[in-house]
Scaffold this motif. Structure first.
Motif, PDB file in Angstrom:
ATOM      1  N   ILE A   6       4.547 -25.747 -37.893  1.00  0.00           N
ATOM      2  CA  ILE A   6       5.668 -27.532 -38.511  1.00  0.00           C
ATOM      3  C   ILE A   6       4.136 -28.089 -37.914  1.00  0.00           C
ATOM      4  O   ILE A   6       3.603 -27.743 -36.404  1.00  0.00           O
ATOM      5  CB  ILE A   6       6.421 -27.207 -37.615  1.00  0.00           C
ATOM      6  CG1 ILE A   6       6.787 -28.422 -38.735  1.00  0.00           C
ATOM      7  CG2 ILE A   6       6.469 -26.883 -36.638  1.00  0.00           C
ATOM      8  CD1 ILE A   6       8.671 -28.095 -37.846  1.00  0.00           C
ATOM      9  N   VAL A  38       4.660 -26.595 -42.876  1.00  0.00           N
ATOM     10  CA  VAL A  38       5.181 -27.632 -42.712  1.00  0.00           C
ATOM     11  C   VAL A  38       4.337 -28.866 -42.276  1.00  0.00           C
ATOM     12  O   VAL A  38       4.105 -29.213 -41.217  1.00  0.00           O
ATOM     13  CB  VAL A  38       6.749 -27.711 -41.812  1.00  0.00           C
ATOM     14  CG1 VAL A  38       7.258 -28.953 -42.652  1.00  0.00           C
ATOM     15  CG2 VAL A  38       7.503 -26.579 -42.548  1.00  0.00           C
ATOM     16  N   ALA A  62       6.805 -32.811 -46.307  1.00  0.00           N
ATOM     17  CA  ALA A  62       8.170 -33.341 -45.827  1.00  0.00           C
ATOM     18  C   ALA A  62       8.666 -34.582 -45.514  1.00  0.00           C
ATOM     19  O   ALA A  62       9.465 -35.313 -45.142  1.00  0.00           O
ATOM     20  CB  ALA A  62       7.966 -32.893 -44.110  1.00  0.00           C
ATOM     21  N   ILE A  70      13.961 -30.296 -45.027  1.00  0.00           N
ATOM     22  CA  ILE A  70      12.823 -29.760 -44.141  1.00  0.00           C
ATOM     23  C   ILE A  70      13.944 -28.233 -44.386  1.00  0.00           C
ATOM     24  O   ILE A  70      12.939 -27.308 -44.852  1.00  0.00           O
ATOM     25  CB  ILE A  70      12.583 -30.289 -44.028  1.00  0.00           C
ATOM     26  CG1 ILE A  70      12.112 -31.859 -43.701  1.00  0.00           C
ATOM     27  CG2 ILE A  70      11.067 -29.714 -43.050  1.00  0.00           C
ATOM     28  CD1 ILE A  70      10.883 -32.510 -42.392  1.00  0.00           C
ATOM     29  N   VAL A  74      12.620 -24.734 -46.297  1.00  0.00           N
ATOM     30  CA  VAL A  74      11.750 -23.894 -45.614  1.00  0.00           C
ATOM     31  C   VAL A  74      12.703 -22.510 -45.681  1.00  0.00           C
ATOM     32  O   VAL A  74      12.161 -21.314 -46.275  1.00  0.00           O
ATOM     33  CB  VAL A  74      11.777 -23.590 -44.012  1.00  0.00           C
ATOM     34  CG1 VAL A  74      11.841 -22.428 -43.171  1.00  0.00           C
ATOM     35  CG2 VAL A  74      10.564 -24.802 -44.088  1.00  0.00           C
TER      36      VAL A  74
END
Length: 84
Positions: A6, A38, A62, A70, A74
């Motif tokens: 991320i 992400v 995102a 978000i 996921v």
């Protein structure tokens, strides 16, 4: 435990994922395999098509999403993946 790479600016999402049992790694520091990636969408070229092919992990953009949206994206992608 699913591992998610991320972007650093998504600290609220990082906490939410960790609190719900995900292993979260920094996007620039994920030499190990990850189950999802992400990105914020600010830099569309942060991952090349070649990187996505090598990892096979879904990439979630995102941009414009809340932390809850978000997390849901996921969670949905990883729980619906028949290869997990």
């Amino acid at each position: 435990m699913p591992r998610v790479a991320i972007e650093g600016s998504l600290s609220q999402v990082r906490k939410m994922l960790r609190d719900n049992g995900y292993d979260v790694v920094e996007l620039g520091n994920w030499q190990q395999m990850v189950d999802a990636v992400v990105i914020t969408g600010q830099d569309q070229n942060v991952l090349s098509d070649q990187s996505k092919t090598k990892t096979g992990a879904p990439v979630i953009n995102a941009d414009g999403m809340t932390a809850q949206e978000i997390f849901h994206a996921v969670h949905t992608r990883l729980t619906m993946d028949p290869h997990r």
